[in-house]
Design an enzyme around this catalytic site. Structure first.
Site, PDB file in Angstrom:
ATOM      1  N   SER A   1      -4.708 -10.249  -2.430  1.00 22.49           N
ATOM      2  CA  SER A   1      -5.192 -11.446  -3.193  1.00 22.49           C
ATOM      3  C   SER A   1      -3.875 -11.865  -3.872  1.00 22.49           C
ATOM      4  O   SER A   1      -3.819 -12.701  -4.793  1.00 22.49           O
ATOM      5  CB  SER A   1      -5.879 -10.682  -4.318  1.00 22.49           C
ATOM      6  OG  SER A   1      -5.347  -9.604  -5.151  1.00 22.49           O
TER       7      SER A   1
ATOM      8  N   GLY B   1      -5.221  -9.147   3.982  1.00 24.45           N
ATOM      9  CA  GLY B   1      -5.880  -8.360   2.755  1.00 24.45           C
ATOM     10  C   GLY B   1      -5.255  -8.306   1.470  1.00 24.45           C
ATOM     11  O   GLY B   1      -5.108  -6.968   0.786  1.00 24.45           O
TER      12      GLY B   1
ATOM     13  N   CYS C   1      17.611  16.178  -6.683  1.00 23.03           N
ATOM     14  CA  CYS C   1      17.902  15.736  -5.218  1.00 23.03           C
ATOM     15  C   CYS C   1      18.959  16.437  -4.567  1.00 23.03           C
ATOM     16  O   CYS C   1      20.082  16.707  -5.166  1.00 23.03           O
ATOM     17  CB  CYS C   1      18.453  14.203  -5.635  1.00 23.03           C
ATOM     18  SG  CYS C   1      19.152  13.474  -3.795  1.00 23.03           S
TER      19      CYS C   1
ATOM     20  N   CYS D   1      14.403  10.291  -4.862  1.00 22.63           N
ATOM     21  CA  CYS D   1      15.356  10.472  -6.012  1.00 22.63           C
ATOM     22  C   CYS D   1      15.482   9.197  -6.651  1.00 22.63           C
ATOM     23  O   CYS D   1      15.652   8.171  -6.140  1.00 22.63           O
ATOM     24  CB  CYS D   1      16.630  10.804  -5.392  1.00 22.63           C
ATOM     25  SG  CYS D   1      18.100  10.818  -6.337  1.00 22.63           S
TER      26      CYS D   1
ATOM     27  N   HIS E   1       5.798  -0.482  -2.749  1.00 27.44           N
ATOM     28  CA  HIS E   1       5.208   0.155  -3.946  1.00 27.44           C
ATOM     29  C   HIS E   1       5.372   1.752  -3.405  1.00 27.44           C
ATOM     30  O   HIS E   1       4.786   2.683  -4.180  1.00 27.44           O
ATOM     31  CB  HIS E   1       3.799  -0.084  -4.052  1.00 27.44           C
ATOM     32  CG  HIS E   1       3.644  -1.461  -4.656  1.00 27.44           C
ATOM     33  ND1 HIS E   1       2.428  -2.159  -4.818  1.00 27.44           N
ATOM     34  CD2 HIS E   1       4.476  -2.153  -5.535  1.00 27.44           C
ATOM     35  CE1 HIS E   1       2.742  -3.373  -5.280  1.00 27.44           C
ATOM     36  NE2 HIS E   1       4.069  -3.435  -5.762  1.00 27.44           N
TER      37      HIS E   1
ATOM     38  N   ASN F   1      -7.981 -12.695   5.194  1.00 28.76           N
ATOM     39  CA  ASN F   1      -8.666 -12.245   4.095  1.00 28.76           C
ATOM     40  C   ASN F   1     -10.222 -12.623   4.167  1.00 28.76           C
ATOM     41  O   ASN F   1     -10.546 -13.649   4.356  1.00 28.76           O
ATOM     42  CB  ASN F   1      -8.186 -12.482   2.947  1.00 28.76           C
ATOM     43  CG  ASN F   1      -8.316 -11.582   1.583  1.00 28.76           C
ATOM     44  OD1 ASN F   1      -9.568 -11.060   1.463  1.00 28.76           O
ATOM     45  ND2 ASN F   1      -7.276 -11.338   0.988  1.00 28.76           N
ATOM     46  N   PRO F   2     -10.987 -11.456   3.977  1.00 27.56           N
ATOM     47  CA  PRO F   2     -12.511 -11.984   3.914  1.00 27.56           C
ATOM     48  C   PRO F   2     -12.699 -12.953   2.629  1.00 27.56           C
ATOM     49  O   PRO F   2     -13.806 -13.676   2.969  1.00 27.56           O
ATOM     50  CB  PRO F   2     -13.307 -10.506   3.607  1.00 27.56           C
ATOM     51  CG  PRO F   2     -12.450  -9.612   3.826  1.00 27.56           C
ATOM     52  CD  PRO F   2     -10.774 -10.048   3.687  1.00 27.56           C
TER      53      PRO F   2
ATOM     54  N   ASN G   1       0.837  -1.140   0.069  1.00 25.41           N
ATOM     55  CA  ASN G   1       0.193   0.012   0.029  1.00 25.41           C
ATOM     56  C   ASN G   1       0.685   1.149  -0.012  1.00 25.41           C
ATOM     57  O   ASN G   1       1.975   1.217   0.529  1.00 25.41           O
ATOM     58  CB  ASN G   1      -1.018  -0.111   1.068  1.00 25.41           C
ATOM     59  CG  ASN G   1      -1.894  -1.201   1.113  1.00 25.41           C
ATOM     60  OD1 ASN G   1      -2.436  -1.750   0.137  1.00 25.41           O
ATOM     61  ND2 ASN G   1      -2.182  -1.829   2.173  1.00 25.41           N
TER      62      ASN G   1
HETATM   63 ZN   LIG Z   1      19.819  11.511  -5.050  1.00 26.98          ZN
END
Ligand SMILES: [Zn+2]
Length: 265
Positions: free
Chosen positions: A209, A207, A167, A146, A138, A233-234, A121
């Site tokens: 898949s 939660g 950066c 950077c 993710h 998981n439901p 998430n």
């Molecule tokens: Zn950098």
């Protein structure tokens, strides 16, 4: 149908079993997915109510488009042509708060029942709930990163209106920390997540898949290496057949019950 734990002896006894597996494990890692966020009011990307189902899937080459024209990308993001799905997601993220499941995960790490949390998430809610030893594979929508040295900067609640400066550490190109289509998972976080999976003798998938690679691949690696797999998981998922125990519940109900079972003496 999800019921509360007080009135469901089967769920209560399954939670007790999970607690006992966790107590016997040396290194337990949780992998969390969209189900955790949905319970905080954040719409999922895929599935019936998913943003991509409603608004269409974004271009699969998003990252290479960004690399070719970063200024153009930022300008498009900050003017009225902004994608509808990004707007809906941005609103939901702004209002989202961690739920009882996030806080229970933080508690489980704190008492040493859980060694780390790998999340798919991008909402930053695990961090807000105080989850220590967190790997956001993710990325985190509230951070910039950077692309060269992976230095990350927290953005408070303000979305930048212009392309950010290069950066401050290496002068490299800066983007949202969120991993785009076609962008590799940042090497630092992927390496850490893989090291956690390699150490794990127990993995709890919550939660998720387990359909998005390479996150889902980590679960199969753990299973192949002999880790005990648990699912919360439901609904049934592709992982269910790999799991020693599948608890059919939401994270918001199951995780506080699990934390309570773990702290019961
Ligand atoms: Zn950098």
């Amino acid at each position: 149908m999800i019921t509360t734990f007080e009135h469901n002896p089967d769920l209560r006894s399954q939670v007790g079993e999970i607690a006992s597996i966790l107590r016997q494990s040396d290194h337990t890692v949780a992998m969390t997915g969209a189900g955790m966020s949905v319970e905080s009011g954040i719409p999922p990307f895929s599935g019936t109510d998913g943003l991509w189902t409603k608004y269409g899937t974004p271009p699969m080459d998003g990252y290479s488009r960004f690399r070719k024209d970063p200024i153009g990308w930022w300008n498009r993001r900050t003017n009225e042509k902004i994608d509808a799905h990004i707007m809906e997601l941005r609103d939901a993220l702004k209002n989202a708060r961690p739920h009882a499941g996030h806080f229970a995960l933080a508690g489980m790490v704190q008492i040493g029942a859980l060694n780390s949390v790998i999340t798919q998430n991008i909402d930053g809610l695990d961090e807000k709930a105080g989850v220590d030893k967190l790997f956001e594979i993710h990325g985190n929508r509230q951070k910039l990163r950077c692309v060269d040295c992976n230095d990350r900067v927290l953005l408070a609640d303000v979305v930048p209106l212009f392309a950010p400066d290069p950066c401050g550490v290496c002068g490299g190109l800066v983007k949202f920390d969120t991993v785009m289509f076609g962008e590799p998972i940042p090497e630092d976080v992927m390496r850490s997540a893989r090291a956690e999976i390699d150490r794990a003798d127990c993995v709890i998938a919550i939660g998720t898949s387990a359909t998005v690679r390479p996150a889902s691949g980590l679960l199969w690696i753990a299973k192949a290496a002999g880790a005990t797999m648990i699912e919360i998981n439901p609904s049934e998922t592709k992982l269910t057949s790999l799991c020693e125990l599948s608890l059919r519940s939401t994270a918001g109900l199951a995780l506080p019950a699990l934390l309570e079972a773990l702290t019961d003496t």
